[in-house]
Design an enzyme around this catalytic site. Structure first.
Site, short mmCIF file in Angstrom:
data_model
loop_
_atom_site.label_atom_id
_atom_site.label_comp_id
_atom_site.label_asym_id
_atom_site.label_seq_id
_atom_site.Cartn_x
_atom_site.Cartn_y
_atom_site.Cartn_z
N LYS A 1 3.72 -53.13 59.32
CA LYS A 1 3.18 -53.26 57.97
C LYS A 1 4.26 -53.01 56.91
O LYS A 1 5.33 -52.48 57.21
CB LYS A 1 2.02 -52.28 57.80
CG LYS A 1 0.82 -52.57 58.70
CD LYS A 1 -0.27 -51.55 58.46
CE LYS A 1 -1.49 -51.81 59.33
NZ LYS A 1 -2.56 -50.81 59.10
N PHE B 1 -12.16 -47.64 52.10
CA PHE B 1 -10.71 -47.76 52.01
C PHE B 1 -10.24 -49.19 51.76
O PHE B 1 -9.04 -49.47 51.72
CB PHE B 1 -10.06 -47.26 53.31
CG PHE B 1 -10.57 -47.95 54.56
CD1 PHE B 1 -10.11 -49.21 54.92
CD2 PHE B 1 -11.51 -47.33 55.37
CE1 PHE B 1 -10.57 -49.85 56.06
CE2 PHE B 1 -11.99 -47.96 56.52
CZ PHE B 1 -11.51 -49.23 56.86
N THR C 1 -5.71 -44.69 64.80
CA THR C 1 -5.60 -45.20 63.43
C THR C 1 -5.32 -44.08 62.44
O THR C 1 -4.51 -44.23 61.52
CB THR C 1 -6.91 -45.93 63.04
OG1 THR C 1 -7.13 -47.00 63.96
CG2 THR C 1 -6.82 -46.49 61.63
N ARG D 1 2.33 -44.44 65.72
CA ARG D 1 1.74 -44.11 64.42
C ARG D 1 1.94 -42.63 64.10
O ARG D 1 2.15 -42.27 62.94
CB ARG D 1 0.26 -44.47 64.43
CG ARG D 1 -0.02 -45.95 64.19
CD ARG D 1 -1.48 -46.26 64.37
NE ARG D 1 -1.82 -47.62 63.96
CZ ARG D 1 -2.93 -48.24 64.32
NH1 ARG D 1 -3.79 -47.62 65.13
NH2 ARG D 1 -3.19 -49.46 63.91
N HIS E 1 -0.22 -52.51 63.10
CA HIS E 1 -1.50 -53.14 63.41
C HIS E 1 -1.42 -53.77 64.78
O HIS E 1 -0.35 -54.22 65.22
CB HIS E 1 -1.83 -54.23 62.38
CG HIS E 1 -2.99 -55.10 62.78
ND1 HIS E 1 -4.30 -54.72 62.61
CD2 HIS E 1 -3.02 -56.34 63.38
CE1 HIS E 1 -5.09 -55.68 63.07
NE2 HIS E 1 -4.34 -56.67 63.55
#
Length: 221
Positions: free
Chosen positions: A44, A93, A127, A141, A154
């Site tokens: 991202k 969100f 996530t 992450r 992602h």
């Protein structure tokens, strides 16, 4: 941990002794490997802000046995993000997510691995970055993400998602054609990583050179 693709290869030989003349034997080696699966991964915009983190993520991907089949740099318009994340339209969100995905370029990848979809999601981790730091601190992450909406990565979550999401980023990529024409080469060789283009490349096998014809001086004209 994701197993390296090359560690799943199994070689075995069958030796025939009695069917060949002069006591010679024939050894036949079979190579088997589980068929590759494709998935979509996206680094991202918040990941690409820091080129050192982006480089570390790609190195992590390769060391974990994934092959990078395609790579691109993409900058979304707001309508692109709205279409891609339409299923989250009613979530709290949603607006933050759209803003975070349209401010800078991102790096979509098509990854190949025998267990690509599940393996990539396991490698990414939860996530929610803060939960990941507590529960799975070794995942990407947890290592490189910031917040729940700026978690850096992602990954498609199912075969259905793969078939929807890959064409969204790679309009000219035909999944079925790649599986038919290219999958075998990626699976049965050791593709070389091209750091300039950021993808793995299968080098065509060159035929062995023909031996020069020997001329016996005694019988030559």
């Amino acid at each position: 941990a994701v197993t390296s693709i090359f560690s799943i290869f199994t070689n075995f030989s069958i030796r025939f002794l009695s069917f060949l003349p002069f006591g010679r034997s024939l050894s036949i080696t079979f190579t088997m490997a589980k068929k590759l699966q494709l998935t979509l991964a996206v680094l991202k915009p918040d990941m690409l802000v820091n080129p050192f983190r982006a480089k570390a993520v790609k190195e992590h991907i390769i060391k974990s046995g994934f092959l990078i089949v395609r790579s691109d740099l993409v900058k979304w318009k707001m309508e692109d993000a709205e279409k891609f994340y339409a299923e989250h339209r009613d979530r709290f969100f949603y607006s933050r997510l759209l803003c975070s995905m349209t401010n800078l370029v991102m790096n979509p990848l098509i990854l190949a691995h025998p267990n690509a979809i599940k393996g990539w999601r396991e490698l990414m981790g939860p996530t929610k970055v803060y939960c990941g730091i507590m529960e799975q601190p070794e995942t990407m992450r947890s290592l490189y993400g910031f917040t729940d909406t700026r978690n850096g990565l992602h990954g498609a979550d199912s075969e259905k998602s793969v078939r929807r999401e890959i064409p969204f980023f790679f309009k000219d990529f035909d999944i079925d054609k790649w599986m038919e024409k290219e999958e075998y080469g990626f699976r049965t060789t050791q593709p070389a990583y091209d750091p300039i283009n950021g993808i793995h490349i299968v080098t065509p096998v060159q035929p062995a050179p023909k031996a020069a014809k020997r001329i016996d001086a005694a019988t030559a004209d």
